[in-house]
Design an enzyme around this catalytic site. Structure first.
Site, PDB file in Angstrom:
ATOM      1  N   HIS A   1       0.904  -1.090   0.002  1.00  0.00           N
ATOM      2  CA  HIS A   1       0.010   0.067  -0.123  1.00  0.00           C
ATOM      3  C   HIS A   1       0.949   1.128   0.017  1.00  0.00           C
ATOM      4  O   HIS A   1       0.688   2.203  -0.567  1.00  0.00           O
ATOM      5  CB  HIS A   1      -0.784  -0.065   1.277  1.00  0.00           C
TER       6      HIS A   1
ATOM      7  N   ARG B   1      -2.416  -6.281  -8.306  1.00  0.00           N
ATOM      8  CA  ARG B   1      -1.542  -7.322  -8.090  1.00  0.00           C
ATOM      9  C   ARG B   1      -1.598  -8.479  -9.355  1.00  0.00           C
ATOM     10  O   ARG B   1      -0.450  -9.333  -9.560  1.00  0.00           O
ATOM     11  CB  ARG B   1      -1.498  -7.925  -6.715  1.00  0.00           C
TER      12      ARG B   1
ATOM     13  N   SER C   1      -3.011  -7.768   2.813  1.00  0.00           N
ATOM     14  CA  SER C   1      -3.365  -7.496   4.304  1.00  0.00           C
ATOM     15  C   SER C   1      -3.945  -8.704   4.934  1.00  0.00           C
ATOM     16  O   SER C   1      -3.613  -9.037   6.030  1.00  0.00           O
ATOM     17  CB  SER C   1      -4.668  -6.543   4.574  1.00  0.00           C
TER      18      SER C   1
END
Ligand code: ADP
Length: 145
Positions: free
Chosen positions: A17, A90, A127
């Site tokens: 991030h 991604r 995450s």
């Protein structure tokens, strides 16, 4: 002045991030990291803790603001006067998902989404993986700012 929002859950904010925010700063004058709050999805870290974690990562960088919001991302973008939305990609799965949302958001409001491809170092980082490591008591310091 161009302002972008970078919306997400950031539960927690990872090096992936952070890399996206740093690269977004080469495109926009100001980046608002926007923590989406969902009453049904509580998350692992309290929103205030996420906010403080992100603020610490950008200490001394006045061009990054951190805010939380609930409701539609485009409503929030308009409320803070942002011209565009930044998202990270991604994988093919991310791309397909982001494409659909970006198209809807632009149809609704005219706001453009800018997709930045994940840096190779962080393309495997999420995450949810960090949360899983935490649940097994592992050291996660390598993955978060
Ligand atoms: P969301 O629940 O909205 O997907 P996340 O916090 O998981 O929230 O992700 C926010 C944004 O950051 C998304 O656009 C996601 O694709 C992107 N992102 C997440 N991890 C990475 C990473 N390692 N590298 C680049 N972008 C990432």
């Amino acid at each position: 002045m161009t302002r972008a929002i970078f919306p997400g859950s950031f539960d927690p904010f990872t090096l992936g991030h952070k890399d996206i925010v740093e690269r977004a700063l080469t495109i926009a004058d100001e980046v608002v990291v926007a923590i989406g709050v969902n009453a049904e999805k509580k998350g692992l870290f309290p929103v205030l803790e996420r906010k403080q974690q992100i603020e610490r990562a950008f200490e001394g960088e006045p061009r990054v603001k951190v805010m939380s919001y609930s409701g539609l991302t485009t409503d929030f973008a308009q409320a803070v006067g942002a011209q565009f939305i930044i998202r990270g990609v991604r994988s093919f799965t991310d791309f397909e998902y982001e494409k659909n949302i970006a198209q809807i958001n632009r149809q609704l409001t005219g706001i453009e989404t800018i997709l930045l491809f994940a840096d190779e170092r962080y393309a495997g980082l999420s995450s949810s993986i960090v949360r899983e490591l935490i649940s097994y008591g592992k050291d996660i310091s390598k993955f978060i700012p």
